[in-house]
Design an enzyme around this catalytic site. Structure first.
Site, short mmCIF file in Angstrom:
data_model
loop_
_atom_site.label_atom_id
_atom_site.label_comp_id
_atom_site.label_asym_id
_atom_site.label_seq_id
_atom_site.Cartn_x
_atom_site.Cartn_y
_atom_site.Cartn_z
N ALA A 1 1.05 9.84 4.97
CA ALA A 1 0.69 8.73 3.86
C ALA A 1 1.24 7.19 4.48
O ALA A 1 2.03 7.28 5.42
CB ALA A 1 1.78 8.78 2.82
N TYR A 2 0.58 6.20 3.93
CA TYR A 2 1.22 4.88 4.28
C TYR A 2 2.55 4.64 3.05
O TYR A 2 1.99 4.59 2.00
CB TYR A 2 -0.01 3.85 4.21
N LYS B 1 -1.99 5.75 -4.10
CA LYS B 1 -1.60 7.18 -4.06
C LYS B 1 -2.25 7.75 -5.15
O LYS B 1 -2.51 9.01 -5.18
CB LYS B 1 -0.04 7.28 -3.94
N GLN C 1 9.11 12.28 7.80
CA GLN C 1 10.62 13.10 7.41
C GLN C 1 10.21 14.32 6.82
O GLN C 1 10.75 15.57 7.30
CB GLN C 1 11.11 12.65 6.29
N ASP D 1 6.53 9.06 -7.13
CA ASP D 1 6.67 8.68 -8.43
C ASP D 1 6.04 7.42 -8.64
O ASP D 1 6.04 6.79 -9.92
CB ASP D 1 8.37 8.56 -8.67
N TYR E 1 0.74 0.30 -3.24
CA TYR E 1 1.14 1.64 -2.59
C TYR E 1 0.80 2.66 -3.96
O TYR E 1 0.16 3.68 -3.59
CB TYR E 1 2.55 1.65 -2.29
#
Length: 296
Positions: free
Chosen positions: A61-62, A131, A12, A103, A127
């Site tokens: 990113a995953y 990150k 995106q 976040d 996740y």
């Protein structure tokens, strides 16, 4: 001519970065995953040796939050190993590195207010942990900026807006979680912020570095967001189906979700002068592209 390398160009945010109106003289390179595997250190070294890049932006990113609970290695390879490789390779060449984070590095249990960039991280799922590790790795390059974001939506790929539009066309009533709070974010607006930060880093060695947040202004719940989507679509001729709020406990998921995903953008405004617009305005722009202009 300034060359900028964009990683994750099919996502995106990457799609919006490729479409962004860059200044004349800026050339964006966005290799596909097949063309450049950023978990392969030798491939990254070779790519950076091809030309003198002015900056690198990593949006790859995953992001399959629930799948990450079982595909642990895949999540850590893309979210933690790749940033470590990128940080080392860009540091060695004195190239500024801009990275998108999330976040989910926070526990999401803060009772009131928005998270500030300097607050301690405490991820609650695979996740988020991967990150957070990627953020730590990125900091090996002194000329880095990490932009945490949340609830990213756009006319591209799969996201919450497109899902709600599809379900509103299929069902007579929607049920959506109403006790998770956050800040919807336009991928186009985030891309604009990334571009502004990147251009400044590339041209000014004294540009601010470190960790910041970028989300659109204002907060809501997933249910409130869904209602705004359905109502906005109805103004454009869509079906005005009712949206009922439910608690998180009624919609269990493999990965634990934060109840508070609000992020403060104050430090980014101070450092770079970037003031996000309200999420409602950003949503209207997305709906204009997906559904059509408002008839109301």
């Amino acid at each position: 001519m300034s060359d900028i390398l964009v990683l994750g160009g099919a996502g995106q945010v990457g799609t919006e970065l490729r479409a962004h109106p860059w200044p004349e003289g800026v050339r964006v390179h966005a290799p596909t995953r097949a063309e450049l595997d950023i978990t392969d250190a030798a491939a990254v070294e070779a790519a950076l040796n091809e030309r003198a890049f002015a900056a690198v932006i990593n949006t790859a990113a995953y992001t399959a939050v629930d799948k990450a609970e079982v595909e642990v290695e895949a999540a850590w390879r893309l979210n933690a190993l790749a940033p470590a490789i990128l940080a080392g390779a860009t540091k060695a060449r004195d190239i500024p590195l801009v990275h998108v984070s999330t976040d989910y590095v926070f526990a999401g249990t803060k009772a009131e207010g928005a998270y500030e960039p300097g607050e301690p991280v405490d991820p609650q799922n695979v996740y988020g942990a991967s990150k957070a590790a990627g953020e730590m790795a990125m900091r090996a390059n002194p000329r880095h900026v990490i932009l945490r974001t949340a609830w990213v939506v756009s006319p591209h790929r799969g996201n919450f807006v497109k899902t709600m539009l599809r379900l509103a066309g299929e069902r007579d009533r929607l049920t959506v979680v109403d006790d998770q709070h956050g800040c919807p974010t336009s991928a186009a607006d985030l891309a604009g912020a990334l571009a502004a930060v990147t251009l400044r880093l590339a041209s000014d060695r004294d540009a601010p570095t470190g960790t910041f947040h970028y989300v659109n202004d204002g907060a809501t719940t997933w249910c409130g967001f869904a209602r705004a989507i359905v109502e906005g679509a109805a103004r454009r001729g869509g079906r005005p189906v009712p949206v009922e709020g439910i608690p998180t406990s009624a919609y269990p998921t493999p990965a634990r979700r934060p109840s508070n995903s609000r992020l403060s953008t104050d430090s980014l405004a101070q450092a770079y002068g970037l003031i996000p617009r309200p999420w409602q305005a950003a949503l209207d722009e997305i709906l204009d592209r997906l559904v059509g202009p408002s008839r109301a």
